[in-house]
Design a protein around this motif. Structure first.
Motif, PDB file in Angstrom:
ATOM      1  N   ALA A   1      -3.407  -6.120  -1.357  1.00 12.23           N
ATOM      2  CA  ALA A   1      -3.311  -4.695  -1.719  1.00 12.23           C
ATOM      3  C   ALA A   1      -4.364  -3.924  -0.937  1.00 12.23           C
ATOM      4  N   ILE A   2      -3.917  -2.885  -0.242  1.00  8.86           N
ATOM      5  CA  ILE A   2      -4.854  -2.060   0.537  1.00  8.86           C
ATOM      6  C   ILE A   2      -4.925  -0.689  -0.136  1.00  8.86           C
ATOM      7  N   SER A   3      -6.118  -0.268  -0.506  1.00  6.66           N
ATOM      8  CA  SER A   3      -6.232   1.010  -1.216  1.00  6.66           C
ATOM      9  C   SER A   3      -7.651   1.551  -1.123  1.00  6.66           C
ATOM     10  N   GLN A   4      -7.756   2.806  -0.722  1.00  8.81           N
ATOM     11  CA  GLN A   4      -9.072   3.449  -0.710  1.00  8.81           C
ATOM     12  C   GLN A   4      -9.615   3.522  -2.127  1.00  8.81           C
ATOM     13  N   SER A   5      -8.830   4.130  -3.008  1.00 15.57           N
ATOM     14  CA  SER A   5      -9.312   4.406  -4.372  1.00 15.57           C
ATOM     15  C   SER A   5      -9.353   3.155  -5.228  1.00 15.57           C
TER      16      SER A   5
ATOM     17  N   GLY B   1     -11.759   2.170   8.322  1.00 12.22           N
ATOM     18  CA  GLY B   1     -12.395   1.037   7.611  1.00 12.22           C
ATOM     19  C   GLY B   1     -11.368  -0.049   7.297  1.00 12.22           C
ATOM     20  N   GLN B   2     -10.186   0.377   6.873  1.00 12.72           N
ATOM     21  CA  GLN B   2      -9.128  -0.598   6.543  1.00 12.72           C
ATOM     22  C   GLN B   2      -8.729  -1.396   7.787  1.00 12.72           C
ATOM     23  N   ILE B   3      -8.610  -0.697   8.927  1.00  5.65           N
ATOM     24  CA  ILE B   3      -8.229  -1.414  10.162  1.00  5.65           C
ATOM     25  C   ILE B   3      -9.339  -2.392  10.556  1.00  5.65           C
TER      26      ILE B   3
ATOM     27  N   GLY C   1     -12.431  14.013   0.999  1.00  3.84           N
ATOM     28  CA  GLY C   1     -11.300  14.759   1.578  1.00  3.84           C
ATOM     29  C   GLY C   1      -9.992  14.104   1.150  1.00  3.84           C
ATOM     30  N   VAL C   2      -9.032  14.929   0.757  1.00  3.86           N
ATOM     31  CA  VAL C   2      -7.749  14.359   0.318  1.00  3.86           C
ATOM     32  C   VAL C   2      -7.076  13.612   1.476  1.00  3.86           C
ATOM     33  N   ALA C   3      -7.210  14.159   2.681  1.00  5.30           N
ATOM     34  CA  ALA C   3      -6.637  13.473   3.845  1.00  5.30           C
ATOM     35  C   ALA C   3      -7.551  12.310   4.220  1.00  5.30           C
ATOM     36  N   SER C   4      -7.006  11.131   4.141  1.00  4.64           N
ATOM     37  CA  SER C   4      -7.816   9.929   4.371  1.00  4.64           C
ATOM     38  C   SER C   4      -8.137   9.775   5.858  1.00  4.64           C
ATOM     39  N   THR C   5      -9.383   9.546   6.186  1.00  2.00           N
ATOM     40  CA  THR C   5      -9.785   9.375   7.599  1.00  2.00           C
ATOM     41  C   THR C   5     -10.653   8.128   7.759  1.00  2.00           C
TER      42      THR C   5
ATOM     43  N   LYS D   1       0.860  16.943   8.630  1.00  3.55           N
ATOM     44  CA  LYS D   1       1.749  17.407   7.543  1.00  3.55           C
ATOM     45  C   LYS D   1       0.948  17.783   6.314  1.00  3.55           C
ATOM     46  N   GLU D   2       0.076  16.850   5.883  1.00  7.12           N
ATOM     47  CA  GLU D   2      -0.529  17.058   4.564  1.00  7.12           C
ATOM     48  C   GLU D   2      -1.539  18.190   4.526  1.00  7.12           C
ATOM     49  N   ILE D   3      -2.202  18.459   5.658  1.00 10.45           N
ATOM     50  CA  ILE D   3      -3.191  19.542   5.555  1.00 10.45           C
ATOM     51  C   ILE D   3      -2.759  20.840   6.247  1.00 10.45           C
TER      52      ILE D   3
ATOM     53  N   ALA E   1       0.848  -1.203   0.000  1.00  8.65           N
ATOM     54  CA  ALA E   1       0.000   0.000   0.000  1.00  8.65           C
ATOM     55  C   ALA E   1       0.877   1.243   0.000  1.00  8.65           C
ATOM     56  N   CYS E   2       0.250   2.406  -0.051  1.00  9.50           N
ATOM     57  CA  CYS E   2       0.970   3.685   0.016  1.00  9.50           C
ATOM     58  C   CYS E   2       0.297   4.566   1.078  1.00  9.50           C
ATOM     59  N   GLY E   3       1.061   5.483   1.633  1.00 13.14           N
ATOM     60  CA  GLY E   3       0.501   6.518   2.520  1.00 13.14           C
ATOM     61  C   GLY E   3      -0.277   5.944   3.691  1.00 13.14           C
ATOM     62  N   THR E   4      -1.458   6.514   3.887  1.00 12.76           N
ATOM     63  CA  THR E   4      -2.308   6.082   4.998  1.00 12.76           C
ATOM     64  C   THR E   4      -2.622   4.588   4.928  1.00 12.76           C
ATOM     65  N   ALA E   5      -2.859   4.095   3.729  1.00 10.50           N
ATOM     66  CA  ALA E   5      -3.195   2.670   3.584  1.00 10.50           C
ATOM     67  C   ALA E   5      -2.013   1.799   4.027  1.00 10.50           C
ATOM     68  N   TRP E   6      -0.793   2.316   3.839  1.00 13.36           N
ATOM     69  CA  TRP E   6       0.395   1.587   4.304  1.00 13.36           C
ATOM     70  C   TRP E   6       0.422   1.544   5.833  1.00 13.36           C
TER      71      TRP E   6
HETATM   72  O1  M6R Z   1      -6.258   5.372  -2.645  1.00 11.87           O
HETATM   73  P1  M6R Z   1      -5.153   4.813  -1.816  1.00 11.87           P
HETATM   74  O2  M6R Z   1      -5.601   4.338  -0.467  1.00 11.87           O
HETATM   75  O3  M6R Z   1      -4.368   3.738  -2.526  1.00 11.87           O
HETATM   76  O4  M6R Z   1      -4.166   6.024  -1.573  1.00 11.87           O
HETATM   77  C1  M6R Z   1      -2.940   5.851  -0.922  1.00 11.87           C
HETATM   78  C2  M6R Z   1      -2.346   7.177  -0.504  1.00 11.87           C
HETATM   79  O5  M6R Z   1      -2.130   7.988  -1.620  1.00 11.87           O
HETATM   80  C3  M6R Z   1      -3.257   7.921   0.476  1.00 11.87           C
HETATM   81  O6  M6R Z   1      -3.534   7.155   1.613  1.00 11.87           O
HETATM   82  C4  M6R Z   1      -2.603   9.244   0.913  1.00 11.87           C
HETATM   83  O7  M6R Z   1      -1.476   8.989   1.688  1.00 11.87           O
HETATM   84  C5  M6R Z   1      -3.601  10.117   1.669  1.00 11.87           C
HETATM   85  N1  M6R Z   1      -3.558  11.464   1.182  1.00 11.87           N
HETATM   86  C6  M6R Z   1      -3.322  10.206   3.117  1.00 11.87           C
HETATM   87  O8  M6R Z   1      -4.232  11.013   3.784  1.00 11.87           O
END
Ligand code: M6R
Length: 609
Positions: free
Chosen positions: A347-351, A408-410, A399-403, A488-490, A301-306
């Motif tokens: 694979a863990i991913s919001q999108s 939900g992933q956890i 929201g760009v910042a994942s919450t 950081k991100e917001i 995964a990347c970012g928050t999903a990681w």
């Molecule tokens: O859609 P995804 O879960 O794959 O996205 C992964 C990251 O780009 C995403 O979590 C990003 O780190 C968020 N902006 C964090 O808030």
């Protein structure tokens, strides 16, 4: 990332296109444009900056058109300006194209086209594709020109193309960049994201990589790029329009933080049955034996999903005694990873569209791993390319910042860990205790959300601080990482998250009087150790902000600020401890005057490398 909308029907295309672009704003962009065909003439309007700037430039001339395409651009090749904005046109000015993705061989193609006396007006890779389609175009046959051009390009694309010779047709194609076609009454909407479609219809087809679609008044025709017909199932979009509206909240991020009790109830509904003492996970039911016998789980995964993946690693080891590791997708994909028999890639991913995560998934699948997806967006590429999976069902996250996707992933990882644990070493008694604690989490989050006003006041004291530390141990170490990422991100402040014990190995040098250090210091197995870390920060004049277990008055006295969360088993604590950190990041960002839902330089879904 960039967004695409195309419309063909009986209504005024421009209104629908601009509305669609606004729905895609959350993905991040820096310029926008629209192209329509009116009276067999192609008209293009573009602007740098916000969609409202573009809207102000739309003249009556564009208004009566019923076919058009539009785009929001997030700059990759060339700075954000009007010339680089899409749509791009061919050399005759008849054809317009919008493109998401990256054309890797654009430089050599451009050189060739320039040698054919074709002039360029932008620095983008996308213009090359528009000019190439024009180069191949022979009167009336737009599809063949698109096919010919795509056969020459290397890279990724989601495209929509129109031509003034055939005013009631849109040709679209994809490879590595999502495209969906919404099927309405006598109208079609082509888009890179369901949020631009949902207002008009919930009937859609998802294009797969290497597919092309032509939509016109008669209907749609899908083919491969070699023109072999492909039959597509019409699917129903899960999301509702209300879910992508602000509903009285000032920002989507705040709305989504407050939605978490409900989004988690939906996530767990029909899956946890405490009466039967069972978990049902329909999406992986056919693979239960393989998963329970797996030798190794690799979360990617990347970012928050990681961060969620890191928590998953702890959960799987503890509940299921299954070896698990969490890999940054961007590193994993290029590392020639070792995949032995019995490996599962998860694979863990919001999108469900993150380019690196998709590539990591493909790499592991190619090497024989069983592929599982933990994804929010139904029908997304990752969801479709995995052998089995579990949807988050937390609703659209704008929201760009994942919450809410994080919690939900956890929750999904906790359910899956317990489900597999029960098939391995977990006793029925311990399993039942765990799932009944999990079921209580939404009510407990409601309690934590009541802290929002207190957190706003604390943010009032701290919002001017430029450097923050976030520290946690065990299950709360990934929460420290997530807390730091959120702020950081917001808020654009510098924040570092780390395992609390690592502080002594270097970062403690950063602590100076007044610097906020946010500890996740619940009454868990490592409580005494984290108390020691708190003392170390206090001794150096740092300001201690701590997330503590409700009623821990002894620790409360040592801290400058506290956020109390209810008690839950340690593996479930991240579901509660992250919530005050989400709120802290939110209130700090508001006080710093930041653009909460559209933070600078960020995109919601990172569909390019
Ligand atoms: O859609 P995804 O879960 O794959 O996205 C992964 C990251 O780009 C995403 O979590 C990003 O780190 C968020 N902006 C964090 O808030």
């Amino acid at each position: 990332m960039c967004g695409i909308v195309g419309y063909i029907g009986k209504k005024q295309a421009c209104d629908i296109l601009l509305e669609g672009l606004k729905r895609l704003e959350y993905r991040g962009y820096d310029s926008a444009g629209v192209a329509v065909i009116r009276d067999n003439e192609l008209i293009v309007e573009k602007s740098k900056g916000r969609i409202t700037t573009l809207e102000n430039k739309i003249s009556d001339k564009l208004q009566s058109a019923t076919t058009g395409i539009a785009h929001t651009r997030w700059a990759t090749h060339g700075e954000p300006n009007e010339a680089n904005a899409h749509p791009h046109t061919d050399h005759t000015g008849k054809i317009a194209l919008v493109h998401n993705g990256i054309i890797e061989n654009f430089a050599s193609l451009r050189k060739y086209l320039e040698s054919q006396n074709i002039e360029f007006t932008s620095e983008t890779d996308s213009e090359v594709l528009a000019k190439l389609i024009g180069h191949f175009y022979k009167e009336g046959n737009l599809e063949q020109a698109v096919r010919d051009a795509l056969s020459e390009v290397q890279g990724t694309y989601g495209i929509a193309v129109i031509c003034s010779d055939c005013p009631d047709k849109i040709v679209a194609a994809r490879k590595g960049s999502p495209l969906i076609v919404g099927i309405g009454n006598d109208e079609f909407i082509v888009a890179s994201d369901a949020s631009a479609i949902i207002e008009h219809t919930n009937q859609v087809i998802y294009l797969s990589d290497g597919e092309m679609v032509t939509v016109n008044a008669e209907g749609f025709r899908t083919t491969t790029l070699d023109d072999v017909p492909v039959t597509k199932d019409i699917q129903q979009l899960e999301w509702k329009l209300e879910e992508i509206e602000l509903d009285g909240f000032e920002h989507f991020m705040l709305k989504e933080i407050f939605e978490q009790p409900q989004s988690l109830r939906t996530c767990m509904r029909g899956r946890i049955n405490t009466r039967e003492g069972a978990i049902h996970l329909g999406g992986i039911a056919n693979y239960t034996r393989e998963l329970a016998r797996a030798h190794r789980f690799i979360f990617t995964a990347c970012g928050t999903a990681w961060h969620a993946g890191l928590i998953g690693e702890y959960l799987f080891e503890e509940l299921a005694r299954l070896p698990a590791e969490t890999e940054y997708s961007s590193e994993f994909r290029y590392r020639n990873p070792i995949i032995e028999d019995g490996s599962v890639i998860c694979a863990i991913s919001q999108s469900g569209e993150t380019a690196d995560t998709l590539a990591a998934l493909r790499e592991a699948k190619e090497k024989g791993a069983l592929a599982i997806g933990i994804v929010n967006t139904v029908g997304s590429t990752i969801a479709r390319e995995t052998d089995a999976g579990i949807y988050l069902h937390v609703g659209p996250e704008i929201g760009v910042a994942s919450t809410k996707a994080f919690t939900g992933q956890i929750a999904v990882l906790a359910m899956l860990g317990a489900y597999l644990g029960r098939r391995r070493h977990l006793s029925q008694h311990n399993f039942e205790q765990f799932i009944s604690a999990l079921e209580k989490i939404p009510d407990q989050i409601e309690e934590v959300l009541n802290l929002s006003n207190t957190i706003r006041q604390i943010a009032g004291d701290l919002f001017e601080c430029e450097h923050w530390l976030y520290l946690g141990r065990g299950y709360n170490y990934p929460v420290a990482l997530e807390g730091a990422l959120k702020i950081k991100e917001i808020s654009y402040v510098h924040a570092e998250g780390m395992p609390a014990a690592e502080m002594k190995h270097g970062p403690i040098a950063l602590v100076n009087p007044g610097m906020p250090a946010v500890f996740i210091a619940t009454h868990s197995s490592q409580y005494d150790k984290i108390l020691g870390n708190i003392e170390e920060v206090k001794a150096r004049g740092g300001k201690v902000v701590a997330v503590i277990t409700k009623g821990d008055s002894q620790l409360a006295k040592k801290c400058d600020y506290i956020f109390e969360v209810p008690q839950t088993p340690e593996p479930l604590e991240p579901l509660l401890t992250v919530v005050p950190l989400q709120l802290l990041a939110y209130h700090v960002a508001v006080l710093r005057g930041c653009n909460i839902d559209k933070p600078r330089n960020l995109a919601k879904s990172v569909t390019v490398e």
